[in-house]
Motif scaffolding. Structure first.
Motif, PDB file in Angstrom:
ATOM      1  N   LEU A  16     -53.502   2.171 -95.352  1.00  0.00           N
ATOM      2  CA  LEU A  16     -54.025   0.725 -95.161  1.00  0.00           C
ATOM      3  C   LEU A  16     -55.563   0.646 -94.445  1.00  0.00           C
ATOM      4  N   GLU A  17     -56.066   1.729 -93.851  1.00  0.00           N
ATOM      5  CA  GLU A  17     -57.349   2.100 -93.306  1.00  0.00           C
ATOM      6  C   GLU A  17     -58.443   2.364 -94.331  1.00  0.00           C
ATOM      7  N   ALA A  18     -58.000   2.788 -95.420  1.00  0.00           N
ATOM      8  CA  ALA A  18     -58.905   3.340 -96.507  1.00  0.00           C
ATOM      9  C   ALA A  18     -59.821   1.972 -97.118  1.00  0.00           C
ATOM     10  N   GLY A  19     -60.884   1.429 -96.405  1.00  0.00           N
ATOM     11  CA  GLY A  19     -61.568   0.489 -97.044  1.00  0.00           C
ATOM     12  C   GLY A  19     -60.908  -0.964 -96.861  1.00  0.00           C
ATOM     13  N   ALA A  20     -61.354  -1.914 -97.417  1.00  0.00           N
ATOM     14  CA  ALA A  20     -60.930  -3.274 -97.124  1.00  0.00           C
ATOM     15  C   ALA A  20     -59.479  -3.512 -97.601  1.00  0.00           C
ATOM     16  N   LEU A  21     -58.785  -4.288 -96.931  1.00  0.00           N
ATOM     17  CA  LEU A  21     -57.487  -4.627 -97.204  1.00  0.00           C
ATOM     18  C   LEU A  21     -57.111  -5.044 -98.602  1.00  0.00           C
ATOM     19  N   SER A  22     -58.477  -5.800 -99.092  1.00  0.00           N
ATOM     20  CA  SER A  22     -58.197  -6.537-100.585  1.00  0.00           C
ATOM     21  C   SER A  22     -58.595  -5.499-101.744  1.00  0.00           C
ATOM     22  N   GLN A  23     -59.028  -4.224-101.335  1.00  0.00           N
ATOM     23  CA  GLN A  23     -59.349  -3.353-102.635  1.00  0.00           C
ATOM     24  C   GLN A  23     -58.265  -2.255-102.645  1.00  0.00           C
ATOM     25  N   CYS A  24     -58.277  -1.643-103.828  1.00  0.00           N
ATOM     26  CA  CYS A  24     -57.371  -0.674-104.068  1.00  0.00           C
ATOM     27  C   CYS A  24     -58.136   0.565-104.214  1.00  0.00           C
ATOM     28  N   CYS A  25     -57.367   1.740-104.485  1.00  0.00           N
ATOM     29  CA  CYS A  25     -57.809   3.060-104.576  1.00  0.00           C
ATOM     30  C   CYS A  25     -58.908   3.033-105.480  1.00  0.00           C
ATOM     31  N   ASP A  26     -59.346   2.383-106.748  1.00  0.00           N
ATOM     32  CA  ASP A  26     -60.091   2.370-107.687  1.00  0.00           C
ATOM     33  C   ASP A  26     -61.350   1.563-107.205  1.00  0.00           C
ATOM     34  N   GLN A  27     -61.172   1.075-106.151  1.00  0.00           N
ATOM     35  CA  GLN A  27     -62.395  -0.097-105.493  1.00  0.00           C
ATOM     36  C   GLN A  27     -62.747  -1.229-106.310  1.00  0.00           C
ATOM     37  N   SER A  28     -61.438  -1.584-107.122  1.00  0.00           N
ATOM     38  CA  SER A  28     -61.991  -2.713-108.132  1.00  0.00           C
ATOM     39  C   SER A  28     -61.949  -3.893-107.489  1.00  0.00           C
ATOM     40  N   PRO A  29     -62.934  -4.631-107.861  1.00  0.00           N
ATOM     41  CA  PRO A  29     -63.342  -6.137-106.881  1.00  0.00           C
ATOM     42  C   PRO A  29     -62.198  -7.185-107.268  1.00  0.00           C
ATOM     43  N   ARG A  30     -61.435  -6.908-108.362  1.00  0.00           N
ATOM     44  CA  ARG A  30     -60.375  -8.127-108.982  1.00  0.00           C
ATOM     45  C   ARG A  30     -59.156  -8.303-107.661  1.00  0.00           C
ATOM     46  N   ASN A  31     -58.986  -9.324-107.021  1.00  0.00           N
ATOM     47  CA  ASN A  31     -57.934  -9.788-106.298  1.00  0.00           C
ATOM     48  C   ASN A  31     -57.604 -11.187-106.656  1.00  0.00           C
ATOM     49  N   ASP A  32     -56.632 -11.120-107.259  1.00  0.00           N
ATOM     50  CA  ASP A  32     -56.211 -12.643-107.599  1.00  0.00           C
ATOM     51  C   ASP A  32     -55.660 -13.374-106.522  1.00  0.00           C
ATOM     52  N   ALA A  33     -55.476 -12.845-105.156  1.00  0.00           N
ATOM     53  CA  ALA A  33     -54.881 -13.402-104.197  1.00  0.00           C
ATOM     54  C   ALA A  33     -55.796 -12.728-102.762  1.00  0.00           C
ATOM     55  N   ILE A  34     -56.848 -13.132-102.656  1.00  0.00           N
ATOM     56  CA  ILE A  34     -57.953 -12.611-101.721  1.00  0.00           C
ATOM     57  C   ILE A  34     -57.509 -12.824-100.300  1.00  0.00           C
ATOM     58  N   ASP A  35     -56.750 -13.618-100.073  1.00  0.00           N
ATOM     59  CA  ASP A  35     -56.404 -13.728 -98.618  1.00  0.00           C
ATOM     60  C   ASP A  35     -55.157 -12.755 -98.309  1.00  0.00           C
ATOM     61  N   ARG A  36     -54.600 -11.948 -99.372  1.00  0.00           N
ATOM     62  CA  ARG A  36     -53.464 -11.114 -98.949  1.00  0.00           C
ATOM     63  C   ARG A  36     -53.788  -9.630 -99.094  1.00  0.00           C
ATOM     64  N   VAL A  37     -52.776  -9.171 -98.498  1.00  0.00           N
ATOM     65  CA  VAL A  37     -52.954  -7.548 -98.309  1.00  0.00           C
ATOM     66  C   VAL A  37     -52.715  -6.829 -99.722  1.00  0.00           C
ATOM     67  N   ARG A  38     -53.650  -6.099-100.296  1.00  0.00           N
ATOM     68  CA  ARG A  38     -53.424  -5.468-101.723  1.00  0.00           C
ATOM     69  C   ARG A  38     -52.814  -4.146-101.434  1.00  0.00           C
ATOM     70  N   ARG A  39     -53.153  -3.349-100.459  1.00  0.00           N
ATOM     71  CA  ARG A  39     -52.459  -2.124-100.251  1.00  0.00           C
ATOM     72  C   ARG A  39     -51.282  -2.003 -99.649  1.00  0.00           C
ATOM     73  N   TRP A  40     -50.053  -1.247-100.164  1.00  0.00           N
ATOM     74  CA  TRP A  40     -48.867  -1.375 -99.808  1.00  0.00           C
ATOM     75  C   TRP A  40     -48.426   0.082 -99.379  1.00  0.00           C
ATOM     76  N   PRO A  41     -48.325   0.671 -98.357  1.00  0.00           N
ATOM     77  CA  PRO A  41     -47.761   2.114 -98.299  1.00  0.00           C
ATOM     78  C   PRO A  41     -46.411   2.144 -98.863  1.00  0.00           C
ATOM     79  N   GLY A  42     -45.446   1.162 -98.610  1.00  0.00           N
ATOM     80  CA  GLY A  42     -44.127   1.373 -98.898  1.00  0.00           C
ATOM     81  C   GLY A  42     -43.176   1.058 -97.889  1.00  0.00           C
ATOM     82  N   TYR A  43     -42.082   1.923 -97.826  1.00  0.00           N
ATOM     83  CA  TYR A  43     -41.030   1.605 -96.725  1.00  0.00           C
ATOM     84  C   TYR A  43     -40.421   3.041 -96.425  1.00  0.00           C
ATOM     85  N   LEU A  44     -39.872   2.910 -95.135  1.00  0.00           N
ATOM     86  CA  LEU A  44     -39.077   3.923 -94.553  1.00  0.00           C
ATOM     87  C   LEU A  44     -37.837   3.291 -93.797  1.00  0.00           C
TER      88      LEU A  44
END
Length: 228
Positions: A16-44
């Motif tokens: 979650l700390e790897a850059g803006a929450l609106s970006q993914c690992c490839d740093q793609s600027p595309r985000n159809d829901a800009i106000d929403r978190v894009r990266r999700w680590p998963g679940y334990l």
């Protein structure tokens, strides 16, 4: 001594700390829901233990990801990442993750092939959602129909699945992605981690050797139960 919760929280924070929450690992600027978190680590799961089961998807489906519970989790993610960690903030974040995923998994199983098969896998294994861990190969989401391969490759390079397996030590790993991007994962992960690795097509449920889900999944469950 660190608990599995501690290990998972450290992993989640790295994602979650790897850059803006609106970006993914490839740093793609595309985000159809800009106000929403894009990266999700998963679940334990609250009852996950070493020697358990890790479920691995390919990528979240943007049209189905945002249940009310996941939207609430997104708000908690922003609070957690936006301030220094404390025992109380860790507790709130982990509780929100567990509430969000356990509730949403039931809806995802009704509306999507991957979670429907995960649900059947749990039945074969004789366990429930609270006893597993879950992550995606790609930590972000993408629109339906968009090729997820570049996201998967980028995220695997930044967050190798083998490192997570070594950290939480599952006995069995089920990977719902049978494509070129994951062709080497099955053998490499099994050799390096000692875990049982099972890979299947996230649309058809077939194993890499062409067997149907009904054929290979019960065998995998027996192999899981028989391994000490």
């Amino acid at each position: 001594m660190r608990t599995l919760d501690d290990v998972w929280l450290a992993y989640a924070r790295r994602v979650l700390e790897a850059g803006a929450l609106s970006q993914c690992c490839d740093q793609s600027p595309r985000n159809d829901a800009i106000d929403r978190v894009r990266r999700w680590p998963g679940y334990l799961g609250s009852r996950y233990h070493s020697g358990g089961v890790l479920l691995v998807g390919a990528i979240h489906n943007a049209d189905r990801l945002f249940t009310p519970e996941i939207l609430a989790l997104g708000d908690e993610v922003k609070k957690w990442v936006g301030a220094p960690r404390t025992p109380e903030s860790d507790r709130r974040y982990l509780a929100s993750v567990r509430a969000g995923y356990t509730a949403s998994a039931r809806l995802w199983a009704l509306n999507g092939n991957v979670w429907k098969r995960f649900d059947k896998l749990l039945a074969y294994l004789g366990i429930d959602m609270e006893q597993v861990a879950f992550t995606n190969l790609a930590k972000c989401f993408c629109p339906v129909g968009e090729n997820d391969t570049r996201f998967v490759k980028a995220c695997l390079a930044r967050y190798p699945l083998g490192e997570l397996i070594k950290d939480i030590q599952p006995k069995a790993v089920f990977i719902a992605k049978n494509a070129q991007a994951t062709n080497r994962l099955e053998g490499e992960l099994g050799t390096k981690t000692g875990a049982l690795i099972f890979r299947f097509n996230n649309r058809t449920g077939q194993s890499p050797d062409g067997r149907s889900f009904r054929e290979w999944a019960p065998e995998a469950a027996r192999a899981y139960r028989s391994r000490a």
